[in-house]
Design an enzyme around this catalytic site. Structure first.
Site, mmCIF file in Angstrom:
data_model
loop_
_atom_site.group_PDB
_atom_site.id
_atom_site.type_symbol
_atom_site.label_atom_id
_atom_site.label_comp_id
_atom_site.label_asym_id
_atom_site.label_seq_id
_atom_site.Cartn_x
_atom_site.Cartn_y
_atom_site.Cartn_z
ATOM 1 N N LYS A 148 -34.915 -43.213 -36.922
ATOM 2 C CA LYS A 148 -34.823 -42.702 -35.504
ATOM 3 C C LYS A 148 -36.063 -42.114 -34.914
ATOM 4 O O LYS A 148 -36.859 -42.029 -35.895
ATOM 5 C CB LYS A 148 -33.770 -41.646 -35.476
ATOM 6 C CG LYS A 148 -34.181 -40.465 -36.325
ATOM 7 C CD LYS A 148 -33.809 -39.502 -35.550
ATOM 8 C CE LYS A 148 -34.723 -38.596 -34.864
ATOM 9 N NZ LYS A 148 -35.674 -37.540 -35.216
ATOM 10 N N HIS A 205 -28.860 -36.951 -34.251
ATOM 11 C CA HIS A 205 -28.193 -35.890 -35.367
ATOM 12 C C HIS A 205 -27.080 -35.007 -34.509
ATOM 13 O O HIS A 205 -25.829 -35.114 -35.098
ATOM 14 C CB HIS A 205 -29.321 -34.788 -35.729
ATOM 15 C CG HIS A 205 -30.397 -35.374 -36.261
ATOM 16 N ND1 HIS A 205 -30.507 -36.403 -36.938
ATOM 17 C CD2 HIS A 205 -31.628 -34.910 -36.250
ATOM 18 C CE1 HIS A 205 -31.762 -36.789 -37.462
ATOM 19 N NE2 HIS A 205 -32.487 -35.788 -37.040
ATOM 20 N N ASP A 248 -35.071 -36.141 -29.524
ATOM 21 C CA ASP A 248 -35.592 -35.803 -31.090
ATOM 22 C C ASP A 248 -34.211 -35.442 -31.953
ATOM 23 O O ASP A 248 -34.104 -35.718 -32.998
ATOM 24 C CB ASP A 248 -36.621 -34.844 -31.055
ATOM 25 C CG ASP A 248 -37.120 -34.749 -32.524
ATOM 26 O OD1 ASP A 248 -37.389 -35.338 -33.042
ATOM 27 O OD2 ASP A 248 -36.871 -33.548 -33.097
ATOM 28 N N LYS A 267 -36.403 -25.610 -31.064
ATOM 29 C CA LYS A 267 -37.656 -25.170 -32.074
ATOM 30 C C LYS A 267 -37.794 -23.813 -31.678
ATOM 31 O O LYS A 267 -37.635 -23.227 -30.602
ATOM 32 C CB LYS A 267 -38.684 -26.086 -31.792
ATOM 33 C CG LYS A 267 -38.524 -27.638 -32.001
ATOM 34 C CD LYS A 267 -39.085 -28.074 -33.293
ATOM 35 C CE LYS A 267 -38.974 -29.530 -33.518
ATOM 36 N NZ LYS A 267 -38.301 -29.825 -34.753
ATOM 37 N N HIS A 289 -30.984 -39.369 -40.846
ATOM 38 C CA HIS A 289 -30.668 -38.409 -41.911
ATOM 39 C C HIS A 289 -29.658 -37.624 -42.028
ATOM 40 O O HIS A 289 -29.339 -37.108 -43.040
ATOM 41 C CB HIS A 289 -32.333 -38.005 -42.337
ATOM 42 C CG HIS A 289 -32.448 -36.822 -41.813
ATOM 43 N ND1 HIS A 289 -33.189 -36.670 -40.516
ATOM 44 C CD2 HIS A 289 -32.449 -35.310 -42.345
ATOM 45 C CE1 HIS A 289 -33.382 -35.251 -40.346
ATOM 46 N NE2 HIS A 289 -32.879 -34.429 -41.301
ATOM 47 N N LYS A 322 -26.662 -36.020 -45.307
ATOM 48 C CA LYS A 322 -26.612 -34.719 -45.965
ATOM 49 C C LYS A 322 -25.095 -34.421 -46.561
ATOM 50 O O LYS A 322 -24.030 -34.737 -46.011
ATOM 51 C CB LYS A 322 -26.747 -33.706 -44.825
ATOM 52 C CG LYS A 322 -28.309 -33.535 -44.439
ATOM 53 C CD LYS A 322 -28.376 -32.550 -43.235
ATOM 54 C CE LYS A 322 -29.594 -32.421 -42.577
ATOM 55 N NZ LYS A 322 -30.777 -31.606 -43.148
ATOM 56 N N GLU A 328 -33.685 -24.163 -35.227
ATOM 57 C CA GLU A 328 -34.885 -24.431 -36.123
ATOM 58 C C GLU A 328 -35.844 -23.211 -35.704
ATOM 59 O O GLU A 328 -36.266 -22.954 -34.773
ATOM 60 C CB GLU A 328 -35.594 -25.720 -35.945
ATOM 61 C CG GLU A 328 -34.877 -26.823 -36.053
ATOM 62 C CD GLU A 328 -35.770 -28.210 -36.326
ATOM 63 O OE1 GLU A 328 -36.109 -28.754 -37.447
ATOM 64 O OE2 GLU A 328 -36.008 -28.773 -35.186
ATOM 65 N N ARG A 338 -52.819 -48.980 -42.967
ATOM 66 C CA ARG A 338 -53.822 -49.696 -42.686
ATOM 67 C C ARG A 338 -55.176 -48.706 -43.380
ATOM 68 O O ARG A 338 -56.101 -49.350 -43.491
ATOM 69 C CB ARG A 338 -54.232 -49.524 -40.872
ATOM 70 C CG ARG A 338 -53.300 -50.275 -40.205
ATOM 71 C CD ARG A 338 -53.561 -49.998 -38.845
ATOM 72 N NE ARG A 338 -53.387 -48.686 -38.434
ATOM 73 C CZ ARG A 338 -53.477 -48.097 -37.221
ATOM 74 N NH1 ARG A 338 -53.791 -48.934 -36.030
ATOM 75 N NH2 ARG A 338 -53.292 -46.963 -36.937
HETATM 76 C C1 BG6 Z 1 -36.024 -34.746 -37.552
HETATM 77 C C2 BG6 Z 1 -36.658 -34.370 -36.200
HETATM 78 O O1 BG6 Z 1 -35.193 -35.769 -37.391
HETATM 79 O O2 BG6 Z 1 -35.026 -33.551 -37.841
HETATM 80 C C3 BG6 Z 1 -37.368 -32.695 -36.242
HETATM 81 O O3 BG6 Z 1 -37.611 -35.339 -35.784
HETATM 82 C C4 BG6 Z 1 -36.459 -32.058 -37.142
HETATM 83 O O4 BG6 Z 1 -38.046 -32.479 -35.253
HETATM 84 C C5 BG6 Z 1 -35.692 -32.391 -38.296
HETATM 85 O O5 BG6 Z 1 -37.319 -30.806 -37.498
HETATM 86 C C6 BG6 Z 1 -34.745 -31.718 -38.710
HETATM 87 O O6 BG6 Z 1 -34.288 -32.198 -39.877
HETATM 88 P P1 BG6 Z 1 -33.426 -30.913 -41.064
HETATM 89 O O7 BG6 Z 1 -32.953 -31.883 -42.002
HETATM 90 O O8 BG6 Z 1 -34.772 -30.064 -41.487
HETATM 91 O O9 BG6 Z 1 -32.396 -30.258 -40.304
#
Ligand code: BG6
Length: 494
Positions: A155, A247, A242, A345, A185, A189, A223, A55
């Protein structure tokens, strides 16, 4: 002798990729840089186009400049040549459009896309999931669904089973399942792909990959970053939605699934879904023993004082930034083997690891019956990617039989010299090729939500408290206690 990587970049056919949400974080941080890397390796032909849509009012030139500024910000250590970028930037175009508005004018995008119609066309929705249905409908209504169109959904698909079904229905009304690429994603990897190779292309593992030999499995995605600038999104999700729903459950599937017949997309996905369907439900009655949720309070990260989650958010919230779950897969292979899953986190470090802990030896021969440490397979997904097999050996030297616990160590950095492409690089090229193997099928996403819904339901009834943990630690003590009750502990290195 170290070996150099033998993978090659196989060029894809020219394509049009239309990124909705092009001025947003995902596009600028991940998608456009990943496409640059693929282009630089000569994988993307110059007849391809990458069309940003959002937008925000800006010209194609301004979009190119924004993409370059973002690349430099998110890849500070990487040298790029101005001429090289200028060549890549010729692929980039921009189109201002509110793709969800009923009265939006799609004519400029239509004009851009008009022309020879035989290129694969990929719509990438880097948007909140609630908009996927509407944008899909609008793409079709604008007459922009060509014979070879694919749609990519980020996602999370929804926030529970019901909303995931609504999204899948709405998108499915426009695109057939074979054109829908649901991204997780983690599946892109390198080390996650290697899980299949490790398990099924080494004859050593399969005979012991079951409840007869394995005591338990741990999957940790830790993380060190906080919710920070994403706190307003994150607060609507939390760690379970999340990270676990997607994942971590995908990792669990790859560790636990039966050997697939081959690597074709549906064969692998059929096996993964059987695992998801075998997960024992978590209910309000068992949630307290099988799940722990936490939220980080102020503490320290990388030696710096950092605020707590509520301070970052500026509001009260019970959203979990940490979750640990004890999962059971009720099938023959895994009877009685707990899978301990955890993610959070602002933990003590950034690493993702899978630990396969084998059973103790049946009878200890020395040290007055003290049991030697168990054999462990440590699969390090990131960083310091590699695989270690921890074994008990005799400490060399005279003077009795002393034991040492040491790793057989396969470090990817030492063994291979290849650069690891970002997961999005692989995934974007897979979409262009039409290869669905690394994407989630509708029933897979819904099966994952069905199990996660049980936990969400239990939590919504306050079956478990939200425990605070100091930033920079490994989560609340209750997560350690969950394993302690089973006579186990999270693996803490040797
Ligand atoms: C994302 C989450 O899908 O994956 C994030 O929304 C997270 O919160 C991230 O930080 C972690 O991905 P990676 O590749 O850094 O392990």
């Amino acid at each position: 002798m170290p070996q150099t990587g033998s993978s090659q970049f196989i060029p894809v056919t020219p394509f049009d990729l239309i990124v909705f949400g092009a001025a947003g974080d995902l596009s600028l941080r991940k998608l456009l840089p990943s496409l640059f890397h693929r282009w630089r390796d000569d994988q993307i032909p110059s007849q391809s186009r990458i069309i940003g849509v959002s937008r925000t009012a800006m010209s194609s030139q301004e979009f190119r400049e924004l993409a370059l500024r973002s690349f430099r910000k998110f890849h500070p250590g990487e040298e790029i040549d101005d001429g090289e970028w200028a060549d890549y930037a010729k692929l980039l175009h921009y189109c201002e459009l509110d793709a969800v508005a009923d009265d939006a004018d799609w004519s400029s995008l239509k004009k851009l896309l008009d022309g020879p119609g035989d290129k694969p066309r990929v719509y990438y929705l880097a948007l909140p999931p609630g908009l996927y249905g509407k944008v899909s409908t609008n793409i079709a209504a604008a007459g922009l669904k060509s014979a070879d169109t694919r749609i990519v959904l980020e996602k999370p698909i929804g926030r529970d089973l019901a909303s995931a079904r609504d999204i899948n229905e709405a998108v499915g009304a426009v695109f057939d399942e074979k054109s829908i690429f649901r991204i997780d994603h983690y599946l892109g990897k390198e080390t996650v792909q290697n899980l299949i190779v490790l398990r099924f292309m080494n004859s050593l593992f399969e005979p012991v990959w079951n409840a007869n030999a394995i005591d338990h499995v741990e999957i940790t995605v830790s993380e060190s970053i906080g919710a920070g600038g994403r706190a307003s999104y994150y607060d609507t999700a939390g760690a379970l939605r999340d990270m676990v729903q997607n994942h971590i459950l995908q990792l669990l599937c790859l560790v636990a699934m039966e050997p697939p017949l081959d690597l074709s997309p549906d064969t692998v996905r059929d096996e993964k879904i059987k695992v998801l369907r075998s997960l024992r439900p978590i209910t309000p009655q068992n949630a307290r023993e099988t799940s722990v949720r936490g939220q980080y309070a102020k503490g320290a990260s990388d030696g710096e004082a950092v605020p707590g989650y509520l301070e970052e958010l500026g509001a009260q919230s019970k959203t979990e930034t940490f979750v640990a779950v004890k999962a059971h897969i009720d099938n023959w292979r895994w009877k009685g083997v707990p899978f301990y899953l955890r993610t959070g986190k602002r933990m003590s470090g950034r690493y993702s690891e899978i630990i396969i802990q084998f059973k103790e030896v049946a009878h200890a021969l020395i040290n007055e019956g003290a049991t030697p440490p168990p054999t462990r397979l440590v699969i390090r997904l990131q960083p310091d990617e590699g695989v270690k097999l921890l074994l008990v050996t005799k400490d060399p030297g005279p003077g009795g039989m002393r034991l040492r616990y040491v790793p057989l160590n396969l470090s990817y950095a030492e063994q291979f010299k290849a650069r690891y492409p970002d997961a999005y690089e692989r995934l974007l090229m897979a979409v262009v090729r039409g290869d669905l193997a690394l994407f989630m099928r509708r029933d897979e996403v819904e099966a994952a939500w069905r199990w996660v819904d049980g936990i969400l339901d239990a939590w919504s009834r306050d079956a478990t408290p939200v425990y605070a943990y100091a930033a920079g630690t490994d989560g609340p003590a209750q997560a350690a206690m969950m394993l302690d009750r089973d006579g186990r502990a999270w693996f803490d290195g040797v």
